[in-house]
Design a protein around this motif. Sequence first.
Motif, PDB file in Angstrom:
ATOM      1  N   ALA A  18      96.496 146.686 -29.913  1.00 54.18           N
ATOM      2  CA  ALA A  18      97.030 147.171 -28.649  1.00 54.18           C
ATOM      3  C   ALA A  18      97.576 146.002 -27.862  1.00 54.18           C
ATOM      4  N   GLN A  19      98.257 146.303 -26.775  1.00 56.00           N
ATOM      5  CA  GLN A  19      98.784 145.236 -25.946  1.00 56.00           C
ATOM      6  C   GLN A  19      98.673 145.619 -24.481  1.00 56.00           C
ATOM      7  N   VAL A  20      98.661 144.623 -23.606  1.00 50.36           N
ATOM      8  CA  VAL A  20      98.698 144.885 -22.176  1.00 50.36           C
ATOM      9  C   VAL A  20     100.096 145.400 -21.848  1.00 50.36           C
ATOM     10  N   ALA A  21     100.177 146.573 -21.254  1.00 50.05           N
ATOM     11  CA  ALA A  21     101.486 147.197 -21.000  1.00 50.05           C
ATOM     12  C   ALA A  21     101.508 147.807 -19.608  1.00 50.05           C
ATOM     13  N   PHE A  22     102.702 147.921 -19.058  1.00 49.54           N
ATOM     14  CA  PHE A  22     102.885 148.370 -17.685  1.00 49.54           C
ATOM     15  C   PHE A  22     103.940 149.475 -17.624  1.00 49.54           C
ATOM     16  N   GLU A  23     103.910 150.209 -16.508  1.00 46.74           N
ATOM     17  CA  GLU A  23     104.914 151.231 -16.246  1.00 46.74           C
ATOM     18  C   GLU A  23     105.918 150.683 -15.237  1.00 46.74           C
ATOM     19  N   GLY A  24     107.205 150.754 -15.573  1.00 44.90           N
ATOM     20  CA  GLY A  24     108.239 150.302 -14.649  1.00 44.90           C
ATOM     21  C   GLY A  24     108.180 148.815 -14.399  1.00 44.90           C
ATOM     22  N   LYS A  25     108.634 148.416 -13.201  1.00 44.27           N
ATOM     23  CA  LYS A  25     108.625 147.006 -12.808  1.00 44.27           C
ATOM     24  C   LYS A  25     107.788 146.823 -11.553  1.00 44.27           C
ATOM     25  N   GLY A  26     107.427 145.575 -11.303  1.00 45.38           N
ATOM     26  CA  GLY A  26     106.637 145.271 -10.131  1.00 45.38           C
ATOM     27  C   GLY A  26     107.433 145.474  -8.853  1.00 45.38           C
ATOM     28  N   SER A 236      93.502 132.783 -28.626  1.00 45.67           N
ATOM     29  CA  SER A 236      94.653 133.389 -29.286  1.00 45.67           C
ATOM     30  C   SER A 236      95.934 132.799 -28.701  1.00 45.67           C
ATOM     31  N   GLU A 237      97.024 132.931 -29.449  1.00 46.29           N
ATOM     32  CA  GLU A 237      98.313 132.432 -28.963  1.00 46.29           C
ATOM     33  C   GLU A 237      98.666 133.119 -27.643  1.00 46.29           C
ATOM     34  N   PRO A 238      98.864 132.345 -26.546  1.00 49.12           N
ATOM     35  CA  PRO A 238      99.182 132.971 -25.259  1.00 49.12           C
ATOM     36  C   PRO A 238     100.425 133.852 -25.354  1.00 49.12           C
ATOM     37  N   LYS A 239     100.347 135.037 -24.748  1.00 55.47           N
ATOM     38  CA  LYS A 239     101.420 136.022 -24.825  1.00 55.47           C
ATOM     39  C   LYS A 239     102.015 136.255 -23.449  1.00 55.47           C
ATOM     40  N   ASN A 240     103.338 136.176 -23.363  1.00 53.10           N
ATOM     41  CA  ASN A 240     104.056 136.393 -22.112  1.00 53.10           C
ATOM     42  C   ASN A 240     103.905 137.849 -21.671  1.00 53.10           C
ATOM     43  N   LEU A 241     103.654 138.071 -20.367  1.00 50.21           N
ATOM     44  CA  LEU A 241     103.498 139.427 -19.864  1.00 50.21           C
ATOM     45  C   LEU A 241     104.805 140.199 -19.810  1.00 50.21           C
ATOM     46  N   GLY A 242     105.936 139.518 -20.057  1.00 51.38           N
ATOM     47  CA  GLY A 242     107.181 140.229 -20.246  1.00 51.38           C
ATOM     48  C   GLY A 242     108.028 140.400 -18.994  1.00 51.38           C
ATOM     49  N   PRO A 243     109.259 140.896 -19.172  1.00 50.80           N
ATOM     50  CA  PRO A 243     110.237 140.970 -18.071  1.00 50.80           C
ATOM     51  C   PRO A 243     109.923 142.017 -17.021  1.00 50.80           C
ATOM     52  N   GLN A 244     108.962 142.912 -17.272  1.00 54.36           N
ATOM     53  CA  GLN A 244     108.577 143.837 -16.213  1.00 54.36           C
ATOM     54  C   GLN A 244     107.897 143.111 -15.055  1.00 54.36           C
ATOM     55  N   ILE A 245     107.319 141.961 -15.375  1.00 48.04           N
ATOM     56  CA  ILE A 245     106.650 141.142 -14.354  1.00 48.04           C
ATOM     57  C   ILE A 245     107.377 139.826 -14.141  1.00 48.04           C
ATOM     58  N   ASN A 246     107.631 139.090 -15.211  1.00 44.25           N
ATOM     59  CA  ASN A 246     108.213 137.753 -15.098  1.00 44.25           C
ATOM     60  C   ASN A 246     109.715 137.833 -14.859  1.00 44.25           C
ATOM     61  N   THR A 247     110.194 136.965 -13.950  1.00 49.17           N
ATOM     62  CA  THR A 247     111.605 136.945 -13.555  1.00 49.17           C
ATOM     63  C   THR A 247     112.137 135.524 -13.621  1.00 49.17           C
ATOM     64  N   ASP A 276     105.893 136.449  -2.595  1.00 44.72           N
ATOM     65  CA  ASP A 276     105.558 137.776  -2.099  1.00 44.72           C
ATOM     66  C   ASP A 276     104.490 138.382  -2.994  1.00 44.72           C
ATOM     67  N   ILE A 277     103.577 139.137  -2.388  1.00 43.87           N
ATOM     68  CA  ILE A 277     102.587 139.858  -3.178  1.00 43.87           C
ATOM     69  C   ILE A 277     103.239 141.096  -3.778  1.00 43.87           C
ATOM     70  N   MET A 278     103.080 141.236  -5.088  1.00 40.07           N
ATOM     71  CA  MET A 278     103.666 142.339  -5.844  1.00 40.07           C
ATOM     72  C   MET A 278     102.542 143.131  -6.510  1.00 40.07           C
ATOM     73  N   ARG A 279     102.884 144.332  -6.973  1.00 37.95           N
ATOM     74  CA  ARG A 279     101.944 145.056  -7.812  1.00 37.95           C
ATOM     75  C   ARG A 279     102.710 145.879  -8.835  1.00 37.95           C
ATOM     76  N   ILE A 280     102.009 146.189  -9.924  1.00 36.37           N
ATOM     77  CA  ILE A 280     102.601 146.952 -11.008  1.00 36.37           C
ATOM     78  C   ILE A 280     101.517 147.835 -11.619  1.00 36.37           C
ATOM     79  N   LYS A 281     101.905 149.024 -12.065  1.00 32.84           N
ATOM     80  CA  LYS A 281     100.925 149.982 -12.581  1.00 32.84           C
ATOM     81  C   LYS A 281     100.704 149.752 -14.074  1.00 32.84           C
ATOM     82  N   PHE A 282      99.425 149.749 -14.469  1.00 36.04           N
ATOM     83  CA  PHE A 282      99.108 149.691 -15.895  1.00 36.04           C
ATOM     84  C   PHE A 282      99.561 150.976 -16.574  1.00 36.04           C
ATOM     85  N   LYS A 283     100.004 150.847 -17.788  1.00 34.28           N
ATOM     86  CA  LYS A 283     100.391 152.009 -18.580  1.00 34.28           C
ATOM     87  C   LYS A 283      99.135 152.737 -19.024  1.00 34.28           C
ATOM     88  N   GLU A 284      99.085 154.042 -18.758  1.00 33.61           N
ATOM     89  CA  GLU A 284      97.860 154.794 -19.033  1.00 33.61           C
ATOM     90  C   GLU A 284      97.602 154.928 -20.524  1.00 33.61           C
TER      91      GLU A 284
END
Length: 498
Positions: A18-26, A236-247, A276-284
Amino acid sequence: MKSSITAILLVVSLHSVAQVAFEGKGHTVDSLNTPNGQNYLVLSHFHQSIAFTEEKGGKAASSDVFSTQEITFDSQVWKVLTFPDWLGEKGMISPIGFTEDGVLYNQVTFDRGMHYGKVKYLSQGKEETVEIPFLKNKSPMQSGCISRDGRYMILSLEANNTYGVEDLYIVKKKADGSWDRAKNLGFQLNTEFQEITPFLAEDNRTLFFATNGRGGQGSFDLFYTVRQDDSWRNWSEPKNLGPQINTTGSETSFGFIDGNEWAYYVSSQDSDGYGDIMRIKFKEEIEADTVQVEEQPMVEAGNEPTDPSTIVLKVVDAETNEALSAEMIIGSEKRIGANGIFEIDSLSGEEIELKSLGYLPKVLLLDEQLKTGENEIPLASVAKGSVITLEHVLFQRGTANMVEGSEKELNLVVEVLNDNPNIKILLKGHTDNTGDPVKNVQLSEARVKAAKAYILSQGISAFRVSGKGYGGNQPIASNEKEETRKLNRRVEFEVVED
C-alpha cells in the motif's frame, strides 16, 4: 472517515502493498494563516490544539513563550499556540510537540559568534531545560517532534557528525525518565543538504520529514520512510509524497492525528515566500500496488540467515551495543553497512578498517582472531566527555620511546580529528604505582608529549591537542597483581570539546 491512519501506515511498513495517498490537492487553512507567515507546525494528540512559529512574530517577553487563542474551523474549537520567530534577534524558537500537561519546544540563541540549541519544556507556567547529554547545534535552525507515547524525540540539528547541514537525530528516553544523547539516524535518510521538521507516526516506525537534498518538485519536499529495525539507522528508501502536496515552493512540517481524515503541513507556494498552513484529506480506500507481495515472517535487517561458514562483522556502539551504520575499508575497496553488518568470505590476512561517523575507527587483521559466524566489533564514541584508552600505544620500559607500531593507533586519532574538525582532545598519561611517584608523573608527562608530537606531525593544530601526565594517581585496576597492574600503564584521550 475516522479510520486509523496508523493502521494504513502499518500496512505500508509490514507488507509493502500500500502507499500513503491523498484526495485532491492541499488547500490553505485560512483561519490559521496570517500575512506574517507560519512554520514548524505541530499537532496535539491529547487535546484539540495546534502550535506553530509565526515567521515575522518578533520576540516575546521571557514570561510569555507563546501566545494563545481559540479558533473555530470544521465546527471545532482549536486552541492555537503561536510561538514568536526570533530570527531578527539572531535566534529562533519552534514547537516540538505536546504532552498531556505541557509543550516541548526548541530554542536557539546566538552569542559570540556561535549558535546554541536547547530543548525546553513548559508546563503549568513552569519552564525548564530538558537535559540531553552533549547536545550541540551549530545551526541557526532547530526543529523536531516527540512520539505519541513520549519515548522518542527526533531533532533536526547540525552537530559535528552530520553528513551535511541539518541532519535528523533520535533521542531516546531511558528507563529512569532521563534522556539519552542524540544519535544520527544515518546516511540512508540524511544527505549533505538539510533534513528538517520530522514527524513520527503513532506506530513509531513511519517517519515523515522535509529535505532539499533529494530533488523533487521544488526547494524542500516532504518524504516518508519506514524504520526497518531497532537500530534507528536502517530505513526504507525515502518516498516523495508527490505533487498533490509538494510544489515548486517549500513544503515542510507534515503531521496528522491518528484517526483524523486530514493531514496538515506548511507550504510557501503562492505565499510571497512565507509559509501557509495547508491541509489535505487522506484517501479513504488506498489501492494496493499492482505487484502483490506474499506475506512472509518479518526478519529484521541484519538478521537474515547466512552461510554458517561466513565470517560476519557487526559494528556496534561500545557503550550501548546498538548497531552502527558503518564503513569497511579493505585496501582501496570501501563497503557501506547501513546496519553495521559485513560479511567476509575468507581470512585473507589483510588489514581492514571499520569506521562510523562520530566514533574512533578500529583496524583489524583478518586472521584466526576472528571466528565464523558473528563477531561484534565495538567502536568508542568521541562525543564530548568520552575517555578512550589507546591500548596499542606502547612505550619501551622506563622510557618515553614508543614501541614500533604504536603510530597505527595514533593515526586513528588523527583520522578522527580530521573527520571531526571541531573536536579538541586531552591526552592523558598514566603509570602503575611502583617506583618513585614523582618520577612516575615525569615519565607519564614525557610519554604524553611523545604521543602529542606524533599527532601534531601529521598536520593537526596544536590548539586542538593538550596533554597531562598523572603518574599512578588515577588507577583503573588493582595494583596488587601484575595482570591487573599493567592495565594502569596506559595512554588515553578525553574529548574536551566537540
